[in-house]
Design an enzyme around this catalytic site. Structure first.
Site, PDB file in Angstrom:
ATOM      1  CG  HIS A 186      37.899  46.293  39.588  1.00  0.00           C
ATOM      2  ND1 HIS A 186      36.973  47.101  39.386  1.00  0.00           N
ATOM      3  CD2 HIS A 186      37.335  45.020  39.984  1.00  0.00           C
ATOM      4  CE1 HIS A 186      35.966  46.647  39.620  1.00  0.00           C
ATOM      5  NE2 HIS A 186      35.883  45.491  39.604  1.00  0.00           N
ATOM      6  CB  CYS A 214      33.469  49.003  43.975  1.00  0.00           C
ATOM      7  SG  CYS A 214      32.690  48.524  45.111  1.00  0.00           S
ATOM      8  CG  ASN A 244      35.067  45.397  35.862  1.00  0.00           C
ATOM      9  OD1 ASN A 244      35.090  44.570  36.762  1.00  0.00           O
ATOM     10  ND2 ASN A 244      34.312  46.523  35.888  1.00  0.00           N
TER      11      ASN A 244
END
Length: 285
Positions: free
Chosen positions: A208, A239, A248
Site C-alpha cells: 500500500h 483497509c 494499493n
C-alpha cells in the site's frame, strides 16, 4: 541488480480497490471495470469477496460478479474468510480463493475478533475442503511489517503464519504491507529470509502507498527475488481496520516502472492509464 525478464501483476482493484468505498458502486460499473481490465491481458484478477454485506456492503453482489467472471472465462480470485464463504465460492465455481490472516494478533482481533493462532486453527478445514475441490489457494499474511495496534511485527510472527500456511498446502503466499508503513530495508530483508527458508514457495508482494513507498518497496522485493505483485488500477483501495492506510500501489505506476526497467508484464502503460481514469471515476474519494 536483479531485473527479471518477466513479472506477473495480479490486478486487485475490483475487490481490494473497491471494497472500502462508502458509496455503493453499481454492479454494472464493476462489470465494466472487470471487462476493461480483462481486455488488457491480466493473467489473474481479484474480483470479489464472499463476505457478509453487513461488514463489507460493497461486496454484496459477489455471486453475480462470480457468474459474470465465469462467463468471461477469467482466472479470478475471490476472498473466502471462512468455511461458509468457501461453500458459496464452490457453488459459484470460483477457480481461486484467498484467505487472510494477520501476522499481528492485535490486527487479527480487530479484523475478525480472533487471534492469529485461532484463525490458523480454523483454516485447516477450509484448506482441506478447497483442496478436495481442486481450488487454487492464495494465502494472505496481512500486517506483515508494521501494525497500527501493536507497532512493529516481528519476522517470527510472519514465519509462524507462513509455516502453517505451507503445511496446509497454500499454493502461494501473499505478504501484505497492509497499512503501507514498510520501508525498502525491511522489505528486502523479510522477503530474502522467507525465500531462504522456503525456496519452493511462491511469494507475492502486496504494498500500500500510505507513505509513498509502494514502488520502491516493490523494487526492494524484486531484489529479494520476488516476481509476483498485487496492484490496484488507479491506486484504489484501503483497509477498514487499518486507520490511515491508503490505496494499493497503482497498477499503471507499477507497469510504467517495470517497463522502463525492461521487465515484461504483458500490460501496456498507455492502455492501463486509460482504465485508471475510469476506475478513479468510481471512487468517491
Amino acid at each position: 541488480m536483479f531485473i527479471p525478464k518477466k513479472i506477473e501483476i495480479i490486478e486487485v482493484g475490483p475487490r481490494d480497490g473497491l471494497q472500502n468505498e462508502p458509496v455503493a458502486i453499481p454492479t454494472e460499473k464493476k462489470k465494466e471495470l472487470i471487462v476493461r481490465l480483462a481486455k488488457l491481458g491480466f493473467s489473474r484478477m481479484e474480483t470479489t469477496a464472499f463476505v457478509h454485506p453487513k461488514w463489507v456492503p460493497q461486496m454484496s453482489d459477489s455471486d453475480e460478479i462470480a457468474r459474470f467472471c465465469n462467463e468471461l472465462g477469467l482466472t479470478y480470485i475471490a476472498l473466502t474468510p471462512n468455511l461458509k464463504a468457501l461453500e458459496r465460492a464452490i457453488e459459484a465455481k470460483v477457480p481461486q480463493i484467498a484467505v487472510f490472516i494477520g501476522a499481528s494478533s492485535a490486527f487479527n482481533k480487530k479484523n475478525i475478533n480472533k487471534t492469529t493462532v485461532e484463525s490458523l486453527d480454523e483454516c485447516e478445514q477450509l484448506f482441506n475442503k478447497a483442496k478436495e475441490e481442486g481450488i487454487f489457494i492464495r494465502a494472505y499474511i496481512s500486517m506483515a511489517f508494521f501494525c497500527p495496534y501493536q507497532g512493529e511485527v516481528t519476522f517470527e510472527e510472519v514465519k509462524t503464519v507462513s509455516d502453517r500456511f505451507i503445511r496446509l498446502g497454500a499454493d502461494e503466499i501473499d505478504i501484505g504491507d497492509t497499512n503501507g508503513q514498510a520501508n525498502p530495508k525491511i522489505v528486502y530483508e523479510r522477503f530474502s529470509r522467507l525465500r531462504d527458508l522456503y525456496p519452493d514457495t511462491s511469494f507475492v508482494g502486496h504494498f500500500h502507498d500510505t507513505r509513498k513507498m509502494a514502488l520502491v518497496n516493490s523494487f526492494a522485493a524484486i531484489q529479494a527475488g520476488i516476481t509476483k505483485f498485487d496492484s490496484s488500477v488507479g491506486g484504489l483501495g484501503g483497509c477498514p481496520y487499518s486507520p490511515g492506510a491508503t490505496g494499493n500501489v497503482a497498477t499503471e505506476e507499477l507497469v510504467d516502472m517495470l517497463s522502463r526497467m525492461g521487465s515484461e508484464t504483458g500490460i501496456k502503460y498507455e492502455e492501463i492509464e486509460k482504465v485508471s481514469r475510469f476506475a478513479k471515476s468510481l471512487s468517491s474519494k
